[in-house]
Write an enzyme that holds these catalytic residues in place. Structure first.
Site, PDB file in Angstrom:
ATOM      1  N   GLY A   1       0.828  -1.196   0.000  1.00  0.00           N
ATOM      2  CA  GLY A   1       0.000   0.000   0.000  1.00  0.00           C
ATOM      3  C   GLY A   1       0.860   1.242   0.000  1.00  0.00           C
ATOM      4  N   GLU A   2       0.341   2.321   0.587  1.00  0.00           N
ATOM      5  CA  GLU A   2       1.010   3.625   0.719  1.00  0.00           C
ATOM      6  C   GLU A   2       1.581   4.150  -0.595  1.00  0.00           C
ATOM      7  OE1 GLU A   2       5.402   2.686   2.701  1.00  0.00           O
ATOM      8  OE2 GLU A   2       3.638   2.348   3.974  1.00  0.00           O
ATOM      9  N   ALA A   3       0.940   3.819  -1.731  1.00  0.00           N
ATOM     10  CA  ALA A   3       1.333   4.281  -3.071  1.00  0.00           C
ATOM     11  C   ALA A   3       2.668   3.737  -3.528  1.00  0.00           C
ATOM     12  CB  ALA A   3       1.329   5.809  -3.161  1.00  0.00           C
TER      13      ALA A   3
END
Length: 338
Positions: free
Chosen positions: A303-305
């Site tokens: 996640g988290e780009a």
């Protein structure tokens, strides 16, 4: 503007997304045909150059200003044991982002991108979606607006991502509402054991049963089953379309958050590409439902780009070849030569 008027305005924007610049894309295709290479030999790099041109509205795309936006939110459903981590980890990770200690800090720097992390009312988790809509109408609209407002004034490419304990449960419920199915969309998230996975799937089924409206209305699905960070992703993706900015989506939760745009209008998500195929169960299925093909497949599920940022150098390579290669005429090479 009342809440009803705001929601109507949002629906109108979703229903009529601006078209891409087909002339710019055609100009890229025409130039690609004159470059010193066999036709189509750069594969998807050629298509990526045309995609950037179409959604930037420029025959010669640019990547001078790349922004990574990570939205963070907390979920009431986390109290049902759908994650091995407590909700407090969301705020702790936001602090880690601010200190420069997370993977996205390193990947954004490698990509030459500006990172912005936007925490959204972390002290106020959403409602438990098995008992009530995750967000009240005004809360949902405020989160959508926060996503739109988080974009820099000048952006050539937007990378979107999220952080939020419990949000793979929200993403699974949203994907099921949009594309059919139920608890089978749920995976292990941050590391659930078998009992935890069974509990998570039951929670998704309960949420879907509690909110039948989510099956027929994509915006209601986003409001009732999502979260603030998911709504912000939707708002940022919609604003990017309005402003002529192409988008890279991160993994499962991010893709699910943006997916209502594809259900609300034909081509509503054409300006966004799925950057990578997450190892989270359900993401490949979701990507296929959207008719996309991820740029990367590295078994990531952070996640988290992170996956979106990692794909930026690939776009830079596509643009470098498109802009920097010589044409046959410039190089003095006969067309059709090997």
């Amino acid at each position: 503007m009342t809440g009803t008027e705001r929601l109507a305005a949002l629906r109108a924007r979703c229903a009529a997304p601006p078209a891409g610049d087909e002339a710019a894309a055609a100009a890229v295709t025409a130039r690609q045909a004159r470059l010193t290479k066999p036709p189509g030999s750069l594969g998807r790099l050629e298509a990526l150059a045309a995609w950037m041109a179409r959604w930037q509205g420029r025959a010669l795309p640019r990547l001078e200003r790349v922004q990574v936006l990570v939205f963070a939110g907390n979920h009431g459903v986390a109290a049902r044991g759908v994650s091995p981590y407590p909700a407090a980890v969301t705020a702790q990770m936001v602090a880690n982002f601010a200190a420069g200690g997370a993977a996205i800090n390193q990947l954004a720097a490698c990509a030459g991108a500006r990172l912005r992390v936007v925490p959204l009312a972390l002290e106020t988790p959403t409602a438990d979606m098995t008992e009530a809509p995750a967000l009240a109408p005004e809360e949902f609209l405020d989160a959508v607006d926060s996503g739109a407002a988080a974009m820099d004034e000048e952006v050539d490419l937007l990378c979107l991502g999220e952080m939020g304990i419990g949000n793979t449960t929200a993403g699974a419920a949203l994907a099921a509402a949009l594309f059919g199915g139920g608890g089978d969309w749920a995976g292990r998230g941050t590391g659930l054991d078998e009992a935890g996975l069974a509990r998570k799937r039951a929670v998704v089924e309960a949420a879907l049963a509690r909110h039948p409206e989510a099956r027929t209305d994509p915006l209601e699905a986003a409001r009732r089953l999502g979260g603030r960070e998911l709504a912000a992703i939707l708002g940022a993706a919609l604003e990017a379309r309005r402003r002529g900015v192409p988008v890279l989506l991160d993994g499962f939760v991010c893709t699910a958050a943006a997916a209502p745009l594809a259900r609300l209008a034909p081509g509503g998500l054409d300006h966004a590409l799925v950057a990578h195929c997450s190892a989270e169960a359900g993401h490949r299925r979701l990507v296929e439902a959207l008719g996309q093909r991820p740029l990367l497949d590295l078994g990531m599920r952070l996640g988290e780009a992170s996956g979106a940022a990692l794909a930026v150098p690939l776009l830079r390579a596509a643009l470098a070849c498109h802009a920097g290669m010589a044409t046959f005429a410039e190089a003095g090479v006969a067309e059709g030569a090997p």
